[in-house]
Structures are given as C-alpha cells and as structure tokens.
Design a protein around this motif. Structure first.
Motif, PDB file in Angstrom:
ATOM      1  N   VAL A   1     -50.737 -32.844 -24.444  1.00 38.98           N
ATOM      2  CA  VAL A   1     -49.554 -33.303 -24.979  1.00 38.98           C
ATOM      3  C   VAL A   1     -48.622 -32.144 -25.369  1.00 38.98           C
ATOM      4  O   VAL A   1     -49.146 -31.214 -26.003  1.00 38.98           O
ATOM      5  CB  VAL A   1     -50.200 -34.031 -26.606  1.00 38.98           C
ATOM      6  N   ASP A   2     -47.436 -32.421 -25.084  1.00 36.82           N
ATOM      7  CA  ASP A   2     -46.484 -31.222 -25.004  1.00 36.82           C
ATOM      8  C   ASP A   2     -45.332 -31.710 -26.204  1.00 36.82           C
ATOM      9  O   ASP A   2     -44.856 -32.692 -26.391  1.00 36.82           O
ATOM     10  CB  ASP A   2     -45.656 -31.169 -23.615  1.00 36.82           C
ATOM     11  N   CYS A   3     -45.258 -30.620 -27.057  1.00 30.08           N
ATOM     12  CA  CYS A   3     -44.459 -30.969 -28.283  1.00 30.08           C
ATOM     13  C   CYS A   3     -43.145 -29.934 -28.301  1.00 30.08           C
ATOM     14  O   CYS A   3     -42.647 -29.521 -29.122  1.00 30.08           O
ATOM     15  CB  CYS A   3     -45.318 -30.967 -29.687  1.00 30.08           C
ATOM     16  N   VAL A   4     -43.097 -29.366 -27.048  1.00 26.69           N
ATOM     17  CA  VAL A   4     -42.386 -27.912 -27.113  1.00 26.69           C
ATOM     18  C   VAL A   4     -40.783 -28.510 -27.082  1.00 26.69           C
ATOM     19  O   VAL A   4     -40.440 -29.286 -26.118  1.00 26.69           O
ATOM     20  CB  VAL A   4     -42.706 -27.225 -26.025  1.00 26.69           C
ATOM     21  N   ASN A   5     -39.784 -27.904 -27.793  1.00 27.92           N
ATOM     22  CA  ASN A   5     -38.433 -28.157 -27.575  1.00 27.92           C
ATOM     23  C   ASN A   5     -37.798 -26.924 -27.288  1.00 27.92           C
ATOM     24  O   ASN A   5     -37.575 -26.153 -27.896  1.00 27.92           O
ATOM     25  CB  ASN A   5     -37.983 -28.488 -29.250  1.00 27.92           C
ATOM     26  N   PRO A   6     -37.162 -26.917 -26.095  1.00 25.38           N
ATOM     27  CA  PRO A   6     -36.268 -25.906 -25.548  1.00 25.38           C
ATOM     28  C   PRO A   6     -34.990 -25.937 -26.118  1.00 25.38           C
ATOM     29  O   PRO A   6     -34.163 -26.708 -25.973  1.00 25.38           O
ATOM     30  CB  PRO A   6     -36.237 -26.215 -23.918  1.00 25.38           C
ATOM     31  N   MET A   7     -34.873 -24.929 -27.121  1.00 26.10           N
ATOM     32  CA  MET A   7     -33.830 -24.821 -28.016  1.00 26.10           C
ATOM     33  C   MET A   7     -33.292 -23.195 -28.022  1.00 26.10           C
ATOM     34  O   MET A   7     -33.961 -22.461 -28.115  1.00 26.10           O
ATOM     35  CB  MET A   7     -34.014 -25.463 -29.240  1.00 26.10           C
ATOM     36  N   GLY A   8     -32.016 -23.319 -28.303  1.00 28.10           N
ATOM     37  CA  GLY A   8     -31.331 -21.859 -28.540  1.00 28.10           C
ATOM     38  C   GLY A   8     -30.575 -22.068 -29.807  1.00 28.10           C
ATOM     39  O   GLY A   8     -30.550 -23.160 -30.566  1.00 28.10           O
ATOM     40  N   PHE A   9     -30.281 -20.756 -30.474  1.00 24.56           N
ATOM     41  CA  PHE A   9     -29.780 -20.823 -31.875  1.00 24.56           C
ATOM     42  C   PHE A   9     -28.557 -19.836 -31.614  1.00 24.56           C
ATOM     43  O   PHE A   9     -28.759 -18.955 -31.063  1.00 24.56           O
ATOM     44  CB  PHE A   9     -30.734 -20.382 -32.893  1.00 24.56           C
ATOM     45  N   ASP A  10     -27.533 -19.959 -32.171  1.00 24.89           N
ATOM     46  CA  ASP A  10     -26.371 -19.142 -32.380  1.00 24.89           C
ATOM     47  C   ASP A  10     -25.794 -19.454 -33.721  1.00 24.89           C
ATOM     48  O   ASP A  10     -26.213 -20.067 -34.513  1.00 24.89           O
ATOM     49  CB  ASP A  10     -25.312 -19.238 -31.011  1.00 24.89           C
ATOM     50  N   GLN A  11     -24.340 -18.701 -33.805  1.00 17.70           N
ATOM     51  CA  GLN A  11     -23.684 -18.990 -35.094  1.00 17.70           C
ATOM     52  C   GLN A  11     -23.323 -20.403 -35.345  1.00 17.70           C
ATOM     53  O   GLN A  11     -23.401 -20.374 -36.460  1.00 17.70           O
ATOM     54  CB  GLN A  11     -22.343 -17.986 -35.229  1.00 17.70           C
ATOM     55  N   ARG A  12     -23.480 -21.299 -34.662  1.00 17.91           N
ATOM     56  CA  ARG A  12     -23.176 -22.724 -34.719  1.00 17.91           C
ATOM     57  C   ARG A  12     -24.368 -23.630 -34.878  1.00 17.91           C
ATOM     58  O   ARG A  12     -24.242 -24.749 -34.995  1.00 17.91           O
ATOM     59  CB  ARG A  12     -22.221 -23.161 -33.856  1.00 17.91           C
ATOM     60  N   GLY A  13     -25.635 -22.956 -35.062  1.00 21.29           N
ATOM     61  CA  GLY A  13     -26.713 -23.631 -35.269  1.00 21.29           C
ATOM     62  C   GLY A  13     -27.688 -23.788 -33.963  1.00 21.29           C
ATOM     63  O   GLY A  13     -27.456 -23.051 -32.842  1.00 21.29           O
ATOM     64  N   ALA A  14     -28.465 -24.796 -33.721  1.00 21.53           N
ATOM     65  CA  ALA A  14     -29.396 -25.018 -32.906  1.00 21.53           C
ATOM     66  C   ALA A  14     -28.647 -25.942 -31.749  1.00 21.53           C
ATOM     67  O   ALA A  14     -27.739 -26.670 -31.797  1.00 21.53           O
ATOM     68  CB  ALA A  14     -30.443 -25.814 -33.410  1.00 21.53           C
ATOM     69  N   TYR A  15     -29.111 -25.661 -30.543  1.00 21.88           N
ATOM     70  CA  TYR A  15     -28.639 -26.409 -29.440  1.00 21.88           C
ATOM     71  C   TYR A  15     -29.964 -26.487 -28.272  1.00 21.88           C
ATOM     72  O   TYR A  15     -30.660 -25.749 -28.182  1.00 21.88           O
ATOM     73  CB  TYR A  15     -27.457 -25.666 -28.939  1.00 21.88           C
ATOM     74  N   PRO A  16     -29.778 -27.563 -27.585  1.00 22.65           N
ATOM     75  CA  PRO A  16     -30.799 -27.792 -26.516  1.00 22.65           C
ATOM     76  C   PRO A  16     -30.551 -26.925 -25.222  1.00 22.65           C
ATOM     77  O   PRO A  16     -29.443 -26.752 -24.811  1.00 22.65           O
ATOM     78  CB  PRO A  16     -30.774 -29.129 -26.258  1.00 22.65           C
ATOM     79  N   LEU A  17     -31.546 -26.372 -24.787  1.00 22.04           N
ATOM     80  CA  LEU A  17     -31.199 -25.550 -23.577  1.00 22.04           C
ATOM     81  C   LEU A  17     -31.629 -26.440 -22.391  1.00 22.04           C
ATOM     82  O   LEU A  17     -32.313 -27.541 -22.331  1.00 22.04           O
ATOM     83  CB  LEU A  17     -32.566 -24.760 -23.499  1.00 22.04           C
ATOM     84  N   ALA A  18     -30.837 -26.199 -21.149  1.00 16.66           N
ATOM     85  CA  ALA A  18     -30.983 -26.879 -19.894  1.00 16.66           C
ATOM     86  C   ALA A  18     -32.282 -26.422 -19.287  1.00 16.66           C
ATOM     87  O   ALA A  18     -32.841 -25.209 -19.442  1.00 16.66           O
ATOM     88  CB  ALA A  18     -29.857 -26.861 -18.972  1.00 16.66           C
TER      89      ALA A  18
END
Ligand SMILES: NC(=O)c1ccc[n+]([C@@H]2O[C@H](COP(=O)([O-])OP(=O)(O)OC[C@H]3O[C@@H](n4cnc5c(N)ncnc54)[C@H](OP(=O)(O)O)[C@@H]3O)[C@@H](O)[C@H]2O)c1
Length: 227
Positions: free
Chosen positions: A105-122
């Motif tokens: 069961v995978d619950c991993v969220n590929p995400m980045g963070f910068d000054q504008r907040g969180a964003y999904p990684l490709a």
C-alpha cells in the motif's frame, strides 16, 4: 494469516501490517491507529534500532514491533510504504523479494515546496504507486492513505479521524481489503477511487490540501458525497 499472502477475502482485522519508513510521522501515525484497532503492526526502518525505539515510544501497551525494513516486509501480510519520495524507488527495488506475493500500500506523495507553497512533482511512471508497481512485479500495489494527516493520526485527543480514504488499484480483492483496513481507523472510510493509473492526481491533490491547511490552519481531509 500466512506470511506469504493477504489472500482475497482475508479478514482485515487479523492482518499483520508492516510499515516501511514507519519511524516517520505518517508511519507512526498509521502504526498507532492500526495497533489501537487490534492489528499486529511492525514498524520498519533502515535501522532496526530506530524501528524498535519508535515502536517503544508509541507505547509498550500497543505491542508494536520494530525491525529493519526487509524483515518488516517479510513478516507482514500487508506492507505500507511511508517513506519520502526521494529513495522510494531504490528502497522498493531492494525489497522486491520479501514483498513478492504481498499487497503493498503506497501512500507516498511526490511533492516539492518553494516560496509559493507545495506543488506536485512529475513522475515518469505517472505516480509513486505506478513506480512501485513497476519495480515490484511480484506484488499487488494499491494506493491509499495519501490524504490522512499524520498529526491527527498521532494526536491522542483525536478519537475519530473523519475522512474518506481514496483507494486505487487494479486488483479488486486487494482494493476491497485496503478499504476494510482504512475502516479500522475510527471515523475513516475507504472509498474505491479507480485504477492505479489514476493515482497520480490523487497524490498531486495533496498539494492542494497542504495549501488549504496553510490558509485555514487545518488538517484537511476529503469526503466523497453520495456514496
Ligand atoms: N506526514 C503526513 O501527514 C503524510 C500524510 C500522507 C502521506 N504522507 C506520505 O508518507 C510518506 C512519509 O511521510 P513522513 O512525513 O512520515 O516522512 P518522513 O518522516 O520524512 O520519512 C519517513 C521515514 O522514511 C525513512 N526514510 C527517509 N529517507 C529515506 C530514504 N531515502 N530511503 C528509505 N527510507 C527513508 C526514515 O526512516 P529511517 O531513517 O528510520 O529509515 C523516515 O523516518 C511521504 O512520502 C509522504 O508524502 C505523509
């Protein structure tokens, strides 16, 4: 349960749950809730010592075990992946043998963070869960628990973690079983949300929840209406 298969029709209440990266917030939170529900739980870690002390710190009364990741994978019926996106592929590749024949069961969220907040990684494979399926050809991969807040899971004041857990996968008995597992967390409900190829947007939606949490000082979850 045998230690080889979480067979179709298996009773979620009796499953031994292993958690890779179980020393982190999400892993400890899920470990705590499943142990409180009565499931045998094993925290996995790159260090058996860290796993044992994380298990102990959650409360000796919960009886949670702690082992190195490969041993936790081998000993569990169902294995939850709760490691950061960095290292996800490498860790799973290294555990393909002990994870063979199991529901992962995978619950991993590929995400980045910068000054504008969180964003999904490709993700080249489409999602973390699809990457897991690609490197674990002998396992049945299910995506779930992406939106469950570790803070709420760990908070002893929170009796009921009210949200729907979106469960995705290509194997119906496996998604049914993971829905049943989700329902063992008080307040939570498992809702089937499609095939694994649709997991990317579920993982990516976590970036929206992070934005909601920041704006409203909340630990937001999702509810699906009319089901
Ligand atoms: N936190 C949340 O509220 C939440 C909610 C939903 C989903 N998630 C997802 O759950 C996952 C875990 O989140 P978390 O906040 O618990 O993360 P975390 O604390 O940063 O990491 C969890 C554990 O993973 C292990 N780890 C770290 N880097 C690793 C690597 N390169 N290879 C293998 N293992 C590594 C570490 O354990 P050892 O050092 O003991 O091996 C660490 O304690 C993430 O992918 C996240 O997207 C988190």
């Amino acid at each position: 349960m045998s230690d080889q298969h979480a067979a179709p029709g298996a009773d979620a209440a009796t499953l031994t749950i292993g958690i890779l990266g179980g020393t982190g917030d999400q892993g400890r939170g899920l470990a705590r809730r499943f142990a409180l529900a009565g499931n045998p739980v094993i925290i996995g870690s790159r260090s058996a010592e860290r796993a044992a002390s994380a298990a102990q710190a959650l409360g000796a009364d919960l009886g949670i075990g702690g082992m190195a990741n490969p041993d936790a994978a081998a000993a569990a019926d169902v294995v939850i992946v709760a490691v950061p996106w960095d290292g996800h592929g490498d860790l799973l590749k290294s555990l393909a043998a002990p994870l063979a024949g199991k529901i992962v069961v995978d619950c991993v969220n590929p995400m980045g963070f910068d000054q504008r907040g969180a964003y999904p990684l490709a993700v080249p494979e489409g999602s973390a869960a699809q990457q897991a399926a690609a490197v674990l050809p002998g396992s049945v991969v299910v995506g779930a628990f992406h939106h469950v807040s570790a803070v709420l899971l760990l908070d002893p004041e929170v009796a009921s973690v009210d949200l729907d857990v979106l469960v995705l996968g290509d194997d119906r008995p496996a998604t049914d079983l993971v829905q049943a597992l989700a329902a063992r967390i008080p307040g939570a409900r498992g809702v089937y949300a499609g095939r694994l190829r649709n997991c990317g947007q579920v993982e990516a939606l976590t970036a929206n929840l992070v934005s909601i949490n920041r704006r409203y000082k909340a630990h937001a979850g999702l509810r699906v209406t009319d089901v």
